[in-house]
Design a protein around this motif. Structure first.
Motif, PDB file in Angstrom:
ATOM      1  N   TYR A  81     -20.789  -8.337  62.618  1.00 40.33           N
ATOM      2  CA  TYR A  81     -21.981  -8.067  61.806  1.00 40.33           C
ATOM      3  C   TYR A  81     -22.620  -9.385  61.343  1.00 40.33           C
ATOM      4  N   ALA A  82     -21.771 -10.337  60.909  1.00 40.62           N
ATOM      5  CA  ALA A  82     -22.298 -11.621  60.435  1.00 40.62           C
ATOM      6  C   ALA A  82     -22.982 -12.375  61.566  1.00 40.62           C
ATOM      7  N   LEU A  83     -22.389 -12.376  62.756  1.00 41.29           N
ATOM      8  CA  LEU A  83     -22.999 -13.084  63.880  1.00 41.29           C
ATOM      9  C   LEU A  83     -24.357 -12.484  64.247  1.00 41.29           C
ATOM     10  N   ARG A  84     -24.470 -11.153  64.176  1.00 39.80           N
ATOM     11  CA  ARG A  84     -25.770 -10.533  64.448  1.00 39.80           C
ATOM     12  C   ARG A  84     -26.803 -10.972  63.405  1.00 39.80           C
ATOM     13  N   ALA A  85     -26.348 -11.031  62.131  1.00 40.45           N
ATOM     14  CA  ALA A  85     -27.267 -11.460  61.070  1.00 40.45           C
ATOM     15  C   ALA A  85     -27.662 -12.918  61.233  1.00 40.45           C
ATOM     16  N   THR A 396     -16.438 -13.584  54.491  1.00 39.35           N
ATOM     17  CA  THR A 396     -16.291 -13.774  55.938  1.00 39.35           C
ATOM     18  C   THR A 396     -17.498 -14.511  56.500  1.00 39.35           C
ATOM     19  N   GLU A 397     -18.685 -14.166  56.024  1.00 37.00           N
ATOM     20  CA  GLU A 397     -19.885 -14.871  56.452  1.00 37.00           C
ATOM     21  C   GLU A 397     -19.817 -16.350  56.070  1.00 37.00           C
ATOM     22  N   SER A 398     -19.312 -16.610  54.869  1.00 37.16           N
ATOM     23  CA  SER A 398     -19.190 -18.008  54.429  1.00 37.16           C
ATOM     24  C   SER A 398     -18.218 -18.771  55.318  1.00 37.16           C
ATOM     25  N   LEU A 399     -17.092 -18.137  55.660  1.00 34.16           N
ATOM     26  CA  LEU A 399     -16.112 -18.789  56.530  1.00 34.16           C
ATOM     27  C   LEU A 399     -16.696 -19.053  57.912  1.00 34.16           C
ATOM     28  N   LEU A 400     -17.472 -18.112  58.422  1.00 33.16           N
ATOM     29  CA  LEU A 400     -18.085 -18.314  59.734  1.00 33.16           C
ATOM     30  C   LEU A 400     -19.075 -19.467  59.715  1.00 33.16           C
ATOM     31  N   LEU A 401     -19.717 -19.702  58.577  1.00 35.91           N
ATOM     32  CA  LEU A 401     -20.601 -20.857  58.452  1.00 35.91           C
ATOM     33  C   LEU A 401     -19.809 -22.154  58.303  1.00 35.91           C
ATOM     34  N   ALA A 402     -18.639 -22.067  57.649  1.00 33.55           N
ATOM     35  CA  ALA A 402     -17.848 -23.267  57.400  1.00 33.55           C
ATOM     36  C   ALA A 402     -17.184 -23.794  58.665  1.00 33.55           C
ATOM     37  N   ALA A 455     -12.829 -27.295  55.094  1.00 33.07           N
ATOM     38  CA  ALA A 455     -13.886 -26.345  55.462  1.00 33.07           C
ATOM     39  C   ALA A 455     -13.658 -24.999  54.786  1.00 33.07           C
ATOM     40  N   PHE A 456     -12.414 -24.504  54.793  1.00 32.68           N
ATOM     41  CA  PHE A 456     -12.113 -23.233  54.140  1.00 32.68           C
ATOM     42  C   PHE A 456     -12.339 -23.323  52.630  1.00 32.68           C
ATOM     43  N   ALA A 457     -11.910 -24.440  52.029  1.00 31.16           N
ATOM     44  CA  ALA A 457     -12.113 -24.604  50.590  1.00 31.16           C
ATOM     45  C   ALA A 457     -13.599 -24.642  50.254  1.00 31.16           C
TER      46      ALA A 457
END
Length: 870
Positions: A81-85, A396-402, A455-457
């Motif tokens: 869902y995050a990748l589509r957004a 999860t969206e934040s992690l995908l950006l990080a 990155a995770f932090a």
């Protein structure tokens, strides 16, 4: 967990479609069987079966939950869902990735340095068993072993299976400066060092003094300073006037145990010749490194070594006996300690603040994104979605950006390291740059682990607050974009911007203080004239020929001799007294010729200079600095007074004190800086007349000093058939003395500039969001007669309020940091008005610049259009 359960979970993850088909088939079978059962009872079978099951979808969810893979499956759905957004908002993704990558890259670059020098074990055999051994007396003075003590220790030491002695060395060969070490013959054997060419040193090489005049080169020195000469083995290198045969080149990457990469190793038994005739075997201390015995702990080794050193020093005065033992790990180039952490913590704190700024900036963007999705999230909450589930999706969206930010940050760190090394080599004083080999800082698993953790932090930091705000349990409040009835998201955004302004102001002010301090240091009066001066360390046996040649050189105006050249490090100390209550236990001392003061333009403030006869005979006379005179005789003249000199059994680096214990003061000189400029003015200083020993030459020359240095170096080398041991200009010594401080000010400027850029972005984002959220209100104001200037002032007022709060806090924090820096660096002015004013003005200007475009956009709002705005 049984293997069968594990297999089912693996199937559920990797064969999900097949599992769903199986589940559908199984449910159809059960529904059919249940339907037949109820049809037999005379009822409508399908409807009764569905009522019995309670709904097929509910049963499917229960079955999926029973597999134990629901968390993974839901996370995968969140990722999709995050990748589509993200595909719909590429600019947002690139902005977030770039902003976080900048902060992560700087932190990763610093951690790479820390890892290479402090954490990474040296490329030697069993590095964690290697320890340096020293002992301390009751006064806390740290000692190593003299050569006779080492010989005894090598026969009956109670803690080490192998030991080696090392002694630092510096030389020049074929016009190239070389850093090296005098070592015992078992050095390479103990460390597991092998040769890329020829052989390494063996114990027989140091079995007797001067037995084997041989040398082993490092791989880097062979490649960079001798051009990778394939015929290097067997070649003679003349070091300190002593020919040494190259017997080997160490393997690539081997640099021994020293923090700085070495160029050569020679047997320790030729030390008297390598040290210009001075015999370090008499009183000098040697570095002792050993490999701990198997099955012995560090505490057990300390206890055993304390017993040994106590026995060896038992015949000394009580104050000079061993009371403690120091074992320092030599597994890494620099031992991890509180002192090292204290040195690196300011850098870590500074780059950490840049990452904090980046995270605050991204948190503002994430908060704006969450506000834009309030209705979507509110609908989900009203339909019964769990708040924790929505928070997890947003994180999860934040992690995908990080994750891509971490990858980009790694690339930024490599570019930063490469650029930093290039700048360092380009800006270092040439004399110093010649000593440094090419530096390689490759990453390893610790660097990648640091990047992942950072990155995770960062993702947690910039994603948590927006996720919490967007998922408030009260659906009505969520639809309005509020936390509670009295705390609105705008307050959080303002808080984040205030944090950015605070950090920016603090970094800019501290950078300004450093820059001002560096300028003060460069223009500081060191007490003597450096321009036109060259200092030479000649081979001792060739000193008469060199002096004869220099005296006949038309470019040489004057020549003086000195044991320690100004701006070249800390001088040895001596205890002197001038009667009861007038004692200096840590006065520095130097040996100088009578020409020293006039050549350096150091005035004799009171009394006279040494005479030539006093210098030749070593008369018991001294000249003291003005500070020394004020300390010992605050109410009278120092000239003609006598001082008592306390002789220590241990001399300091070959600078022996004169034999006499009483000396008469014949002159008082101006205070100068002998150590280095950042160290500040000298402590009390005493000059003895230079008679003999390893003395350097100071020359005052006409013309271009750098060109004259090159000419003299070449001509003296041709005259002697060997290189002079060292030759530099005093201008280069001055530049080197301030270089680290200059580099620190440049680094501060870089961080301050990045902080300013991020703050500009943060303020602009907040005010742009403010204008978009208050568009209808602004339209109403303008419809009721508000002027465009009044609307613009409304936006600028918001920016000014945020800037005022941030600048105030940042200035107070900068004041505290400046006081800390001033306590360690004498040229730092805690209350530098120019630095504070400049930092505050830059932040204020940035705030106005960031507010300009949102204010302009607000002033151009069309009331008739805005009143229809929803």
């Amino acid at each position: 967990m049984h293997l069968h359960d594990l297999w089912l979970r693996i199937r559920a993850l990797f064969l999900s479609r097949r599992m769903e088909e199986d589940l559908d088939e199984e449910l159809r079978f059960h529904l059919e069987m249940e339907s037949r059962k109820w049809e037999t009872a005379g009822l409508e079978g399908r409807r009764a079966a569905l009522l019995r099951f309670g709904g097929v979808d509910r049963v499917k969810e229960e079955c999926r939950s029973a597999r134990g893979t629901q968390l993974v499956e839901s996370s995968l759905r969140d990722i999709k869902y995050a990748l589509r957004a993200f595909r719909r908002t590429p600019v947002f993704v690139l902005t977030v990735t770039g902003t976080i990558a900048l902060g992560l890259g700087l932190n990763a670059a610093l951690f790479t340095l820390f890892d290479n020098f402090v954490l990474r074990p040296l490329p030697v055999r069993d590095p964690y068993s290697l320890y340096a051994f020293q002992w301390s007396d009751r006064a806390g003075q740290v000692h190593s072993l003299t050569w006779p003590e080492f010989e005894k220790f090598s026969q009956d030491n109670p803690a080490f299976s192998e030991i080696a002695a090392v002694y630092p060395s510096f030389a020049r060969a074929e016009g190239r400066p070389l850093l090296g070490s005098l070592v015992t013959g078992n050095y390479f054997q103990m460390l597991g060092g092998v040769a890329a060419l020829g052989r390494t040193l063996i114990p027989e090489d140091s079995a007797a003094p001067g037995r084997e005049p041989v040398i082993v080169l490092s791989y880097a020195a062979w490649q960079n300073k001798f051009g990778g000469d394939p015929n290097i083995i067997g070649k003679k290198l003349v070091l300190h006037g002593y020919p040494l045969e190259v017997i080997g080149v160490a393997q690539e990457g081997f640099s021994g145990l020293d923090p700085a990469p070495l160029d050569y190793w020679v047997p320790i038994t030729i030390a008297p010749r390598m040290e210009g005739g001075r015999n370090p075997f008499v009183n000098s201390d040697f570095g002792i490194v050993g490999k701990l015995k198997a099955r012995i702990s560090v505490s057990q080794a300390k206890a055993a070594l304390l017993g040994w050193t106590s026995h060896v020093t038992a015949d000394r005065p009580d104050s000079e006996r061993a009371v403690g033992v120091i074992l320092e790990s030599r597994a890494t180039a620099i031992r991890l300690s509180l002192k090292v952490l204290a040195v690196l913590s300011p850098l870590g704190f500074a780059v950490g603040l840049v990452l904090l700024l980046a995270c605050a900036n991204v948190a503002n963007m994430m908060l704006a994104r969450a506000m834009a999705r309030q209705r979507e999230i509110g609908i989900r909450l009203s339909l019964g979605a769990a708040r924790a589930r929505l928070i997890r999706q947003l994180l999860t969206e934040s992690l995908l950006l990080a994750l891509p930010a971490g990858l980009a940050g790694f690339l930024v760190s490599r570019m930063a390291i490469d650029a930093g090394l290039r700048i360092m080599y380009a800006t270092l004083p040439p004399d110093m740059a010649q000593l440094l080999p090419p530096i390689s800082l490759p990453p390893d698993i610790r660097v990648f682990a640091f990047m992942l953790a950072a990155a995770f932090a960062s993702a947690f930091f910039f994603g948590l607050a927006p996720a919490i705000q967007a998922t408030r349990a009260d659906v009505m409040l969520a639809a309005r974009g509020e936390f509670t009835s009295d705390v609105r998201p705008m307050r959080l955004r303002n808080t984040l911007v205030i944090v950015q302004i605070t950090v920016c102001a603090m970094l800019l002010i501290c950078a300004g203080v450093l820059i001002r301090g560096e300028r003060a240091m460069r223009s500081f009066d060191v007490g003597f004239r450096t321009h036109g001066l060259i200092w030479i360390v000649p081979p001792e046996k060739a000193r008469p020929r060199i002096l004869e040649r220099l005296r006949s050189d038309s470019a040489v105006q004057a020549i003086a001799t000195t044991a320690s050249v100004p701006l070249n490090g800390i001088l040895p100390a001596v205890s002197i007294s001038a009667g009861p209550g007038a004692k200096l236990s840590d006065a520095w001392y130097n040996h100088v010729s009578p020409e020293f003061f006039s050549l350096l333009d150091v005035p004799i403030l009171e009394g006279r200079n040494f005479t030539s006869e006093e210098a030749r005979s070593g008369a018991p006379v001294i000249i003291v600095s003005q500070l020394t005179a004020n300390r010992l005789w605050p109410k009278g003249s120092a000239v003609g007074r006598e001082v008592l000199i306390k002789h220590d059994a241990r001399t300091n680096w070959g600078e022996p004190l004169p034999q006499y214990s009483t000396a008469r003061v014949v002159g008082v000189t101006r205070n100068i800086i002998s150590c280095s400029i950042p160290y500040g003015p000298d402590p009390p200083l005493v000059y003895f007349p230079a008679t003999q020993g390893r003395l350097s030459l100071l020359l005052r020359v006409n013309g271009n000093t750098a060109a004259e240095r090159l000419r003299l170096d070449k001509e003296l080398s041709l005259l002697l058939g060997e290189d002079v041991e060292d030759i530099h200009t005093m201008d280069q010594a001055f530049a080197l003395s301030v270089y680290m401080f200059r580099a620190g000010s440049w680094f501060g400027m870089l961080l301050g500039g990045l902080a300013l850029l991020l703050t500009l972005s943060g303020i602009y984002g907040v005010l742009s969001y403010l204008v978009s959220q208050r568009t209808k209100e602004i339209g109403i104001r303008m419809a009721l007669g508000a002027s465009t200037g009044g609307v613009a002032r409304l936006v600028l007022k918001q920016s000014g309020r945020l800037a005022a709060i941030g600048v105030t806090i940042g200035t107070l924090l900068a004041l505290g940091l400046s006081r800390v820096m001033a306590s360690h660096l004498v040229f730092i002015d805690t209350f530098d008005l120019m630095a504070y004013g400049g930092g505050v003005l830059m932040v204020a200007a940035a705030s106005v610049a960031a507010a300009y475009f949102p204010a302009r956009r607000a002033a151009r709002i069309d009331p008739s259009t805005t009143l229809r705005y929803d």
